[in-house]
Scaffold this motif. Structure first.
Motif, PDB file in Angstrom:
ATOM      1  N   ALA A 119       0.696  -1.372   0.009  1.00  0.00           N
ATOM      2  CA  ALA A 119      -0.153  -0.057  -0.032  1.00  0.00           C
ATOM      3  C   ALA A 119       0.775   1.369   0.143  1.00  0.00           C
ATOM      4  O   ALA A 119       0.396   2.377  -0.560  1.00  0.00           O
ATOM      5  CB  ALA A 119      -1.066  -0.083   1.221  1.00  0.00           C
ATOM      6  N   LEU A 120       2.232   1.043   0.602  1.00  0.00           N
ATOM      7  CA  LEU A 120       2.967   2.274   0.542  1.00  0.00           C
ATOM      8  C   LEU A 120       3.292   2.575  -0.976  1.00  0.00           C
ATOM      9  O   LEU A 120       3.767   1.752  -1.727  1.00  0.00           O
ATOM     10  CB  LEU A 120       3.994   1.903   1.538  1.00  0.00           C
ATOM     11  N   PRO A 121       3.466   3.773  -1.472  1.00  0.00           N
ATOM     12  CA  PRO A 121       4.051   4.034  -2.977  1.00  0.00           C
ATOM     13  C   PRO A 121       5.367   3.503  -2.717  1.00  0.00           C
ATOM     14  O   PRO A 121       6.352   3.599  -1.694  1.00  0.00           O
ATOM     15  CB  PRO A 121       4.076   5.480  -2.776  1.00  0.00           C
ATOM     16  N   THR A 122       5.901   3.209  -3.772  1.00  0.00           N
ATOM     17  CA  THR A 122       7.256   2.402  -3.799  1.00  0.00           C
ATOM     18  C   THR A 122       8.310   3.405  -3.828  1.00  0.00           C
ATOM     19  O   THR A 122       9.450   3.344  -3.405  1.00  0.00           O
ATOM     20  CB  THR A 122       7.439   1.572  -5.160  1.00  0.00           C
ATOM     21  N   ASP A 123       7.981   4.657  -4.623  1.00  0.00           N
ATOM     22  CA  ASP A 123       8.913   5.747  -4.730  1.00  0.00           C
ATOM     23  C   ASP A 123       9.100   6.332  -3.097  1.00  0.00           C
ATOM     24  O   ASP A 123       8.038   6.762  -2.505  1.00  0.00           O
ATOM     25  CB  ASP A 123       8.561   6.894  -5.475  1.00  0.00           C
ATOM     26  N   PRO A 124      10.227   6.650  -2.511  1.00  0.00           N
ATOM     27  CA  PRO A 124      10.261   6.805  -1.080  1.00  0.00           C
ATOM     28  C   PRO A 124       9.974   8.277  -0.877  1.00  0.00           C
ATOM     29  O   PRO A 124       9.077   8.432   0.205  1.00  0.00           O
ATOM     30  CB  PRO A 124      11.817   6.682  -0.886  1.00  0.00           C
ATOM     31  N   ALA A 125       9.988   9.372  -1.817  1.00  0.00           N
ATOM     32  CA  ALA A 125       9.623  10.603  -1.651  1.00  0.00           C
ATOM     33  C   ALA A 125       8.069  10.585  -1.625  1.00  0.00           C
ATOM     34  O   ALA A 125       7.374  11.389  -0.693  1.00  0.00           O
ATOM     35  CB  ALA A 125      10.098  11.594  -2.534  1.00  0.00           C
ATOM     36  N   ALA A 126       7.457  10.035  -2.470  1.00  0.00           N
ATOM     37  CA  ALA A 126       6.125   9.813  -2.612  1.00  0.00           C
ATOM     38  C   ALA A 126       5.498   9.152  -1.289  1.00  0.00           C
ATOM     39  O   ALA A 126       4.455   9.411  -0.826  1.00  0.00           O
ATOM     40  CB  ALA A 126       5.702   9.056  -3.850  1.00  0.00           C
ATOM     41  N   ALA A 127       6.054   8.024  -0.888  1.00  0.00           N
ATOM     42  CA  ALA A 127       5.649   7.379   0.528  1.00  0.00           C
ATOM     43  C   ALA A 127       5.768   8.201   1.351  1.00  0.00           C
ATOM     44  O   ALA A 127       4.706   8.166   2.620  1.00  0.00           O
ATOM     45  CB  ALA A 127       6.895   6.107   0.640  1.00  0.00           C
ATOM     46  N   LEU A 128       6.731   9.210   1.713  1.00  0.00           N
ATOM     47  CA  LEU A 128       6.650   9.969   2.817  1.00  0.00           C
ATOM     48  C   LEU A 128       5.934  11.165   2.648  1.00  0.00           C
ATOM     49  O   LEU A 128       5.202  11.474   3.805  1.00  0.00           O
ATOM     50  CB  LEU A 128       8.139  10.536   3.088  1.00  0.00           C
ATOM     51  N   ARG A 129       5.550  11.608   1.466  1.00  0.00           N
ATOM     52  CA  ARG A 129       4.480  12.663   1.636  1.00  0.00           C
ATOM     53  C   ARG A 129       3.104  12.180   1.865  1.00  0.00           C
ATOM     54  O   ARG A 129       2.181  12.646   2.295  1.00  0.00           O
ATOM     55  CB  ARG A 129       4.489  13.225   0.259  1.00  0.00           C
ATOM     56  N   TRP A 130       2.907  11.028   1.298  1.00  0.00           N
ATOM     57  CA  TRP A 130       1.508  10.352   1.652  1.00  0.00           C
ATOM     58  C   TRP A 130       1.394   9.930   3.256  1.00  0.00           C
ATOM     59  O   TRP A 130       0.433  10.288   3.768  1.00  0.00           O
ATOM     60  CB  TRP A 130       1.551   8.932   0.835  1.00  0.00           C
ATOM     61  N   ALA A 131       2.603   9.406   3.732  1.00  0.00           N
ATOM     62  CA  ALA A 131       2.892   9.058   5.258  1.00  0.00           C
ATOM     63  C   ALA A 131       2.400  10.396   6.033  1.00  0.00           C
ATOM     64  O   ALA A 131       1.727  10.265   6.835  1.00  0.00           O
ATOM     65  CB  ALA A 131       3.895   8.499   5.510  1.00  0.00           C
ATOM     66  N   ALA A 132       2.938  11.607   5.458  1.00  0.00           N
ATOM     67  CA  ALA A 132       2.763  12.847   6.279  1.00  0.00           C
ATOM     68  C   ALA A 132       1.338  13.163   6.347  1.00  0.00           C
ATOM     69  O   ALA A 132       0.779  13.628   7.297  1.00  0.00           O
ATOM     70  CB  ALA A 132       3.724  13.803   5.830  1.00  0.00           C
ATOM     71  N   GLY A 133       0.503  12.703   5.354  1.00  0.00           N
ATOM     72  CA  GLY A 133      -0.671  13.208   5.342  1.00  0.00           C
ATOM     73  C   GLY A 133      -1.454  12.377   6.307  1.00  0.00           C
ATOM     74  O   GLY A 133      -2.372  12.810   7.016  1.00  0.00           O
ATOM     75  N   ARG A 134      -1.429  11.019   6.193  1.00  0.00           N
ATOM     76  CA  ARG A 134      -2.112  10.168   7.098  1.00  0.00           C
ATOM     77  C   ARG A 134      -1.349  10.254   8.612  1.00  0.00           C
ATOM     78  O   ARG A 134      -2.287  10.117   9.419  1.00  0.00           O
ATOM     79  CB  ARG A 134      -1.364   8.887   6.601  1.00  0.00           C
ATOM     80  N   THR A 135      -0.494  10.658   8.967  1.00  0.00           N
ATOM     81  CA  THR A 135      -0.026  10.808  10.313  1.00  0.00           C
ATOM     82  C   THR A 135      -0.542  12.279  10.748  1.00  0.00           C
ATOM     83  O   THR A 135      -1.131  12.180  11.919  1.00  0.00           O
ATOM     84  CB  THR A 135       1.668  11.050  10.358  1.00  0.00           C
ATOM     85  N   LYS A 136      -0.700  13.378   9.899  1.00  0.00           N
ATOM     86  CA  LYS A 136      -1.377  14.557  10.378  1.00  0.00           C
ATOM     87  C   LYS A 136      -2.925  14.196  10.760  1.00  0.00           C
ATOM     88  O   LYS A 136      -3.295  14.669  11.924  1.00  0.00           O
ATOM     89  CB  LYS A 136      -1.034  15.572   9.580  1.00  0.00           C
ATOM     90  N   ALA A 137      -3.421  13.391  10.007  1.00  0.00           N
ATOM     91  CA  ALA A 137      -4.805  13.012  10.212  1.00  0.00           C
ATOM     92  C   ALA A 137      -4.999  12.229  11.319  1.00  0.00           C
ATOM     93  O   ALA A 137      -6.188  12.263  12.082  1.00  0.00           O
ATOM     94  CB  ALA A 137      -5.354  12.539   8.777  1.00  0.00           C
ATOM     95  N   ALA A 138      -4.201  11.502  11.901  1.00  0.00           N
ATOM     96  CA  ALA A 138      -4.218  10.370  13.111  1.00  0.00           C
ATOM     97  C   ALA A 138      -4.519  11.548  14.044  1.00  0.00           C
ATOM     98  O   ALA A 138      -5.167  11.086  15.207  1.00  0.00           O
ATOM     99  CB  ALA A 138      -3.012   9.553  13.178  1.00  0.00           C
ATOM    100  N   GLY A 139      -3.833  12.590  14.216  1.00  0.00           N
ATOM    101  CA  GLY A 139      -4.066  13.599  15.306  1.00  0.00           C
ATOM    102  C   GLY A 139      -3.423  13.472  16.877  1.00  0.00           C
ATOM    103  O   GLY A 139      -3.076  14.223  17.412  1.00  0.00           O
TER     104      GLY A 139
END
Length: 311
Positions: free
Chosen positions: A40-60
């Motif tokens: 489910a994580l994007p294979t590109d590391p930069a894309a994975a981190l940007r996606w993860a940043a959004g998910r982390t911020k939303a977790a609260g």
């Protein structure tokens, strides 16, 4: 990151205390649902981190267990807390291993609270309580401290800590790491019993600063000055993301003139509720009010000496 941990370890200052009055609770947030597989994580590391940043911020919110080791060595400083980065942020936890705090604690453990841009530090050592006239909490209102006379220890401390409180969320570091040098996916690993993907990169102080939200020009200048004085040139960051894109662990090594400043953080229970009770005003010593009242008669600025030098 080291500055997030600095919010919790720069407590080489005053007093502390006993709880009382009105309560405050961060509403629980449901953590993002688990993805079906590590792919489910994007294979590109930069894309994975940007996606993860959004998910982390939303977790609260999450529980955090962080260990810091300074270049000087000695006993590591440890923070265990429930942390919310929604709104202005809240934290309820304890810190151990801080040389500047052990004299204020009867057992080496110091409770700390953060809410609404204000930090409270509790003191249990009998001598320290006597010196504080029985008040058991020290209040750090960073906006009030920053408004003191420019160049004073209190104003400088308020500016720096006010900026630090704006980056409690781990998503800040994830966004910065997405643009780091030598970013790479190390590979799948099991961390804290969780299947994760390990990513690694190196940040410059400017890259990290650019990722920090809501800083004033003065706060940015203070951070730049701190980095320059410490001789910080780079920060190596390792992140372990679970299948939801949430960091399970982050590890930071900041190079400085004195050596490496190391921080190891472990996250769990995303979406946890942060419960805290704001200390009663009668049991609280307000550092900003003390500094305003004593003016140039205070010694030590934003340190323990701000209470007139008695502590």
């Amino acid at each position: 990151m080291r500055r997030t941990f600095a919010v919790l370890t720069v407590l080489t200052l005053g007093l502390g205390g006993v709880a009382a009055c009105h309560g405050s609770t961060s509403p629980p947030k449901a953590a993002p649902p688990a993805s079906p597989s590590p792919t489910a994580l994007p294979t590109d590391p930069a894309a994975a981190l940007r996606w993860a940043a959004g998910r982390t911020k939303a977790a609260g919110s999450a529980k955090i267990d962080a260990t810091s080791q300074s270049p000087a060595g000695g006993t590591p400083q440890v923070v265990k807390a429930a942390l919310s980065w929604s709104g202005e942020g809240q934290l309820n936890g304890v810190i151990t291993g801080s040389p500047g705090l052990t004299r204020f604690s009867s057992d080496g453990t110091v409770p700390i609270l953060i809410t609404g841009g204000v930090m409270y530090v509790r003191m249990t050592d009998p001598k320290a309580l006597a010196q504080s006239q029985g008040r058991s909490w020290l209040k750090f209102d960073f906006a009030e401290l920053a408004a003191l006379a420019p160049g004073s220890g209190g104003a400088d401390f308020g500016n720096v800590m006010g900026s630090l409180l704006k980056q409690l969320s781990p998503d800040v570091e994830l966004r910065a790491l997405a643009g780091s040098t030598g970013l790479a996916t190390v590979g799948p690993e099991v961390t804290d019993g969780v299947r994760t993907t390990h990513l690694s990169g190196t940040l410059t102080p400017q890259q990290l600063l650019d990722a920090m939200p809501g800083l004033t020009a003065g706060q940015r200048a203070e951070i730049v000055q701190q980095d320059q004085q410490a001789g910080i040139t780079s920060e190596t960051v390792d992140v372990w993301l679970d299948v939801r894109g949430l960091p399970i662990r982050t590890e930071d090594h900041a190079a400085s003139n004195l050596g490496s400043f190391d921080v190891d953080r472990h996250f769990s229970d995303y979406g946890t509720q942060v419960n805290l009770t704001t200390p009663d005003a009668a049991d609280t010593l307000d550092l900003a009010a003390v500094l305003k009242a004593c003016g140039s008669g205070c010694t030590g600025g934003g340190s323990g000496g701000a209470t007139g030098g008695s502590i």
